[in-house]
Design an enzyme around this catalytic site. Structure first.
Site, PDB file in Angstrom:
ATOM      1  N   ASP A 190       0.848  -1.190   0.000  1.00 36.66           N
ATOM      2  CA  ASP A 190       0.000   0.000   0.000  1.00 36.66           C
ATOM      3  C   ASP A 190       0.888   1.246   0.000  1.00 36.66           C
ATOM      4  O   ASP A 190       1.762   1.381   0.856  1.00 36.66           O
ATOM      5  CB  ASP A 190      -0.898  -0.022   1.246  1.00 36.66           C
ATOM      6  CG  ASP A 190      -1.999   1.025   1.177  1.00 36.66           C
ATOM      7  OD1 ASP A 190      -2.339   1.463   0.056  1.00 36.66           O
ATOM      8  OD2 ASP A 190      -2.514   1.410   2.239  1.00 36.66           O
ATOM      9  N   HIS A 224      -3.631  14.166   0.457  1.00 36.52           N
ATOM     10  CA  HIS A 224      -3.915  13.319   1.622  1.00 36.52           C
ATOM     11  C   HIS A 224      -2.761  13.402   2.620  1.00 36.52           C
ATOM     12  O   HIS A 224      -2.971  13.598   3.824  1.00 36.52           O
ATOM     13  CB  HIS A 224      -4.125  11.871   1.166  1.00 36.52           C
ATOM     14  CG  HIS A 224      -4.256  10.880   2.277  1.00 36.52           C
ATOM     15  ND1 HIS A 224      -5.360  10.817   3.095  1.00 36.52           N
ATOM     16  CD2 HIS A 224      -3.408   9.904   2.723  1.00 36.52           C
ATOM     17  CE1 HIS A 224      -5.198   9.840   3.985  1.00 36.52           C
ATOM     18  NE2 HIS A 224      -4.022   9.278   3.789  1.00 36.52           N
ATOM     19  N   GLU A 234     -10.544   4.044   3.455  1.00 32.62           N
ATOM     20  CA  GLU A 234      -9.672   4.836   2.591  1.00 32.62           C
ATOM     21  C   GLU A 234      -9.961   4.463   1.147  1.00 32.62           C
ATOM     22  O   GLU A 234      -9.871   3.296   0.774  1.00 32.62           O
ATOM     23  CB  GLU A 234      -8.186   4.592   2.910  1.00 32.62           C
ATOM     24  CG  GLU A 234      -7.778   5.210   4.236  1.00 32.62           C
ATOM     25  CD  GLU A 234      -6.276   5.202   4.508  1.00 32.62           C
ATOM     26  OE1 GLU A 234      -5.805   6.092   5.234  1.00 32.62           O
ATOM     27  OE2 GLU A 234      -5.585   4.308   3.988  1.00 32.62           O
ATOM     28  N   GLU A 257      -9.027   4.019  -2.400  1.00 27.78           N
ATOM     29  CA  GLU A 257      -7.761   3.872  -3.117  1.00 27.78           C
ATOM     30  C   GLU A 257      -7.981   3.189  -4.463  1.00 27.78           C
ATOM     31  O   GLU A 257      -8.997   2.530  -4.684  1.00 27.78           O
ATOM     32  CB  GLU A 257      -6.776   3.033  -2.291  1.00 27.78           C
ATOM     33  CG  GLU A 257      -6.583   3.598  -0.879  1.00 27.78           C
ATOM     34  CD  GLU A 257      -5.335   3.071  -0.174  1.00 27.78           C
ATOM     35  OE1 GLU A 257      -4.472   2.472  -0.849  1.00 27.78           O
ATOM     36  OE2 GLU A 257      -5.245   3.292   1.040  1.00 27.78           O
ATOM     37  N   ASP A 313      -9.103   0.495   1.892  1.00 30.83           N
ATOM     38  CA  ASP A 313      -8.124   0.169   2.932  1.00 30.83           C
ATOM     39  C   ASP A 313      -8.710   0.590   4.276  1.00 30.83           C
ATOM     40  O   ASP A 313      -8.417   1.657   4.802  1.00 30.83           O
ATOM     41  CB  ASP A 313      -6.811   0.916   2.634  1.00 30.83           C
ATOM     42  CG  ASP A 313      -5.763   0.702   3.719  1.00 30.83           C
ATOM     43  OD1 ASP A 313      -5.841  -0.322   4.412  1.00 30.83           O
ATOM     44  OD2 ASP A 313      -4.882   1.565   3.871  1.00 30.83           O
ATOM     45  N   ARG A 349      -8.217   4.271  13.150  1.00 33.00           N
ATOM     46  CA  ARG A 349      -7.357   5.432  13.414  1.00 33.00           C
ATOM     47  C   ARG A 349      -6.792   5.458  14.827  1.00 33.00           C
ATOM     48  O   ARG A 349      -5.699   5.967  15.050  1.00 33.00           O
ATOM     49  CB  ARG A 349      -8.137   6.732  13.146  1.00 33.00           C
ATOM     50  CG  ARG A 349      -8.653   6.892  11.732  1.00 33.00           C
ATOM     51  CD  ARG A 349      -7.547   6.808  10.717  1.00 33.00           C
ATOM     52  NE  ARG A 349      -8.043   7.042   9.354  1.00 33.00           N
ATOM     53  CZ  ARG A 349      -7.316   6.804   8.262  1.00 33.00           C
ATOM     54  NH1 ARG A 349      -6.079   6.336   8.373  1.00 33.00           N
ATOM     55  NH2 ARG A 349      -7.817   7.025   7.072  1.00 33.00           N
ATOM     56  N   GLN A 409      -4.053   2.936  14.916  1.00 33.50           N
ATOM     57  CA  GLN A 409      -2.968   3.484  14.092  1.00 33.50           C
ATOM     58  C   GLN A 409      -2.162   4.536  14.872  1.00 33.50           C
ATOM     59  O   GLN A 409      -0.938   4.541  14.856  1.00 33.50           O
ATOM     60  CB  GLN A 409      -3.570   4.104  12.827  1.00 33.50           C
ATOM     61  CG  GLN A 409      -2.545   4.616  11.817  1.00 33.50           C
ATOM     62  CD  GLN A 409      -3.218   5.168  10.547  1.00 33.50           C
ATOM     63  OE1 GLN A 409      -4.442   5.168  10.428  1.00 33.50           O
ATOM     64  NE2 GLN A 409      -2.410   5.638   9.616  1.00 33.50           N
ATOM     65  N   TYR A 445       1.794   3.521  15.211  1.00 35.06           N
ATOM     66  CA  TYR A 445       2.447   3.738  13.915  1.00 35.06           C
ATOM     67  C   TYR A 445       3.898   4.183  13.984  1.00 35.06           C
ATOM     68  O   TYR A 445       4.633   4.068  13.006  1.00 35.06           O
ATOM     69  CB  TYR A 445       1.635   4.699  13.034  1.00 35.06           C
ATOM     70  CG  TYR A 445       1.933   6.172  13.182  1.00 35.06           C
ATOM     71  CD1 TYR A 445       1.405   6.887  14.253  1.00 35.06           C
ATOM     72  CD2 TYR A 445       2.718   6.836  12.255  1.00 35.06           C
ATOM     73  CE1 TYR A 445       1.672   8.234  14.393  1.00 35.06           C
ATOM     74  CE2 TYR A 445       2.993   8.197  12.391  1.00 35.06           C
ATOM     75  CZ  TYR A 445       2.463   8.881  13.467  1.00 35.06           C
ATOM     76  OH  TYR A 445       2.716  10.214  13.606  1.00 35.06           O
ATOM     77  N   LYS A 497      -4.388  -1.651   9.967  1.00 34.27           N
ATOM     78  CA  LYS A 497      -4.755  -1.825   8.557  1.00 34.27           C
ATOM     79  C   LYS A 497      -4.956  -3.295   8.185  1.00 34.27           C
ATOM     80  O   LYS A 497      -5.682  -3.596   7.251  1.00 34.27           O
ATOM     81  CB  LYS A 497      -3.618  -1.285   7.671  1.00 34.27           C
ATOM     82  CG  LYS A 497      -3.218   0.150   7.953  1.00 34.27           C
ATOM     83  CD  LYS A 497      -4.128   1.096   7.229  1.00 34.27           C
ATOM     84  CE  LYS A 497      -3.578   2.513   7.300  1.00 34.27           C
ATOM     85  NZ  LYS A 497      -4.359   3.423   6.460  1.00 34.27           N
ATOM     86  N   THR A 522      -9.112  -5.701   4.124  1.00 39.11           N
ATOM     87  CA  THR A 522      -9.049  -4.780   2.992  1.00 39.11           C
ATOM     88  C   THR A 522     -10.029  -5.306   1.957  1.00 39.11           C
ATOM     89  O   THR A 522     -10.082  -6.514   1.717  1.00 39.11           O
ATOM     90  CB  THR A 522      -7.623  -4.752   2.380  1.00 39.11           C
ATOM     91  OG1 THR A 522      -6.680  -4.476   3.416  1.00 39.11           O
ATOM     92  CG2 THR A 522      -7.495  -3.710   1.284  1.00 39.11           C
ATOM     93  N   GLU A 543      -9.900  12.843   7.058  1.00 40.75           N
ATOM     94  CA  GLU A 543      -9.748  14.156   6.422  1.00 40.75           C
ATOM     95  C   GLU A 543     -11.082  14.891   6.312  1.00 40.75           C
ATOM     96  O   GLU A 543     -11.154  16.089   6.555  1.00 40.75           O
ATOM     97  CB  GLU A 543      -9.201  13.991   5.005  1.00 40.75           C
ATOM     98  CG  GLU A 543      -7.745  13.642   4.904  1.00 40.75           C
ATOM     99  CD  GLU A 543      -7.400  13.328   3.460  1.00 40.75           C
ATOM    100  OE1 GLU A 543      -7.060  14.252   2.707  1.00 40.75           O
ATOM    101  OE2 GLU A 543      -7.483  12.148   3.071  1.00 40.75           O
TER     102      GLU A 543
HETATM  103 CA    CA Z   1      -3.923   3.296   2.784  1.00 38.35          CA
END
Ligand code: CA
Length: 441
Positions: free
Chosen positions: A139, A146, A211, A213, A245, A249, A252, A256, A265, A269, A386
């Site tokens: 990914d 973004h 997400e 994508e 994806d 949060r 994450q 992360y 993640k 998916t 976002e």
């Molecule tokens: Ca992603």
């Protein structure tokens, strides 16, 4: 070259499958995406098919009828499995031959159409499976918009890290948990730590996100130790799909650093089941992202004139949300965003070329995803993080509900399409999933 046109993309072409000619169909004869299907409720092995209108053409049955010859027949023989991997492995010459043959078989006026019609299966009677056996999944994080938005939430003074404009940033994802559109989505459990908490705790994620994508599948691979120039990488991309994806949060945020996303993640998916070939997308090629004058130019191994002129794809992507209450009240899904794949800072070929640049061997059926596709406008933001600015600007839905992040029962549907003057509109179908409650530990 990926932008070269041939008669299979001719906008005047029509099919004897009437539903393929209807305005707004995702699958006109100019598209011909590949997928893997099984008759609903049957124990028959899953088969490779091509989408045409509201039907699926069973490629192996066409082959058995002797309707295909030479390279097209070889390519069709590679479709006698329950995945697209063998077809992907064959390479461009075979892909082009099979596409030309299928286009001929499905074209209005084709004299074999009665025999070919016997190899059609209505989509309504089919269950779509995973299109490929995905060995490895990577990914990327290639939308400047973004990365700048997310970076500025977590590091207001320093949103973009110094490497961002020099290399397509990515991480190795998890392939075993990739599921086809429609498969239920389980809210993950995980370790999180609220800002005001003294210690972390374990439980269902409270900040589940999607997400939006774009994914692309690798065709013939490279040998271990062999790098690819951008042009070579471009030729190795079999086709494109939509990818959700799903991202937790809160998990994450806690995990992360220093090594990037992990359990936030890997729980699941979702991919759309139809793979739109690079050849079908040729009419929608556009220049790569135009960098600011002050931006660094890519190093030579990530650069070519052809990539600059044709490396982008003009593809609209949309995200729709329908809550459980909206479904019960018969309220249509609400569109949350609409972005465009051409707004990515790096092209698909640059991502693939970068991936192979250290000699890492890519293999047929490997999946790459672009990273969240976000544009400069607010309604082009491809995730809730976002769109709601970390939950500080909730989204209001019809019926009075609000969302900061996803609730159980929410259905997220992604769609993609390519449209321009002088070309037939093509679509990607759907990438859909309903969020279900976490499994209690
Ligand atoms: Ca992603």
């Amino acid at each position: 070259m990926t932008h070269d046109l041939n008669e299979t993309q001719d906008p005047e072409l029509r099919s004897w499958v009437e539903s393929a000619n209807e305005e707004g169909s995702d699958f006109p004869i100019q598209n011909l995406p590949y997928g893997v299907f099984r008759l609903r409720g049957s124990s028959q092995r899953a088969r490779v098919g091509v989408a045409i209108g509201d039907q699926i053409l069973d490629i192996d049955r066409c082959r058995e009828q002797g309707a295909l010859s030479s390279a097209a027949a070889e390519a069709a023989a590679a479709c006698r499995q329950s995945s697209l991997n063998a077809l992907m492995a064959l390479g461009k010459e075979h892909w082009t031959a099979l596409r030309a043959a299928l286009s001929g078989l499905l074209a209005a006026g084709d004299h074999r159409h009665k025999a070919t019609a016997a190899a059609l299966v209505p989509m309504s009677e089919a269950e779509m499976q995973m299109p490929a056996q995905i060995g490895d999944y990577t990914d990327f994080y290639c939308s400047l918009h973004h990365a700048t938005n997310v970076g500025s939430m977590f590091r207001p003074d320093n949103p973009l890290l110094p490497n961002y404009k020099h290399i397509p940033i990515g991480y190795h994802g998890r392939s075993s948990s990739i599921v086809p559109s429609g498969a239920p989505v389980r809210r993950p459990l995980g370790q999180t730590k609220a800002d005001d908490a003294e210690a972390p705790s374990f439980g269902p994620s409270k900040l589940l996100d999607y997400e939006m994508e774009v994914g692309f599948f690798i065709g013939p691979g490279n040998d271990l130790g062999e790098a690819w120039a951008v042009e070579e990488a471009e030729e190795r991309i079999f086709g494109f799909c939509l990818v959700n994806d799903w991202s937790a949060r809160d998990i994450q945020k806690w995990e992360y650093q220093p090594l990037g996303p992990f359990l936030a993640k890997s729980f699941q998916t979702t991919v759309s089941p139809w793979v739109v070939t690079a050849e079908a997308l040729a009419p929608f090629r556009v220049p790569a992202f135009e960098r600011d004058e002050d931006d660094p130019q890519p190093l030579p191994h990530l650069e070519s004139g052809d990539n600059r002129a044709h490396g982008g794809i003009d593809m609209t992507v949309e995200v729709h949300l329908q809550t459980e209450k909206m479904r019960e009240d018969d309220v249509e899904a609400q569109r949350l965003s609409r972005g465009n794949f051409r707004d990515m800072y790096w092209t698909a070929a640059q991502m693939v070329s970068h991936h192979a640049s250290n000699g890492c061997n890519l293999q047929p059926g490997d999946l790459m995803a672009s990273g969240t596709v976000s544009g400069p406008e607010k309604d082009a933001r491809g995730c809730l993080l976002e769109l709601t600015w970390r939950g500080s600007e909730p989204i209001e839905l019809p019926g009075g509900e609000v969302r900061r992040f996803l609730a159980d029962g929410d259905e997220v549907t992604m769609r993609g399409s390519c449209e321009r003057e002088g070309a037939a509109r093509i679509g990607f179908g759907e990438c859909r999933g309903v969020v279900g409650p976490a499994r209690e530990p």
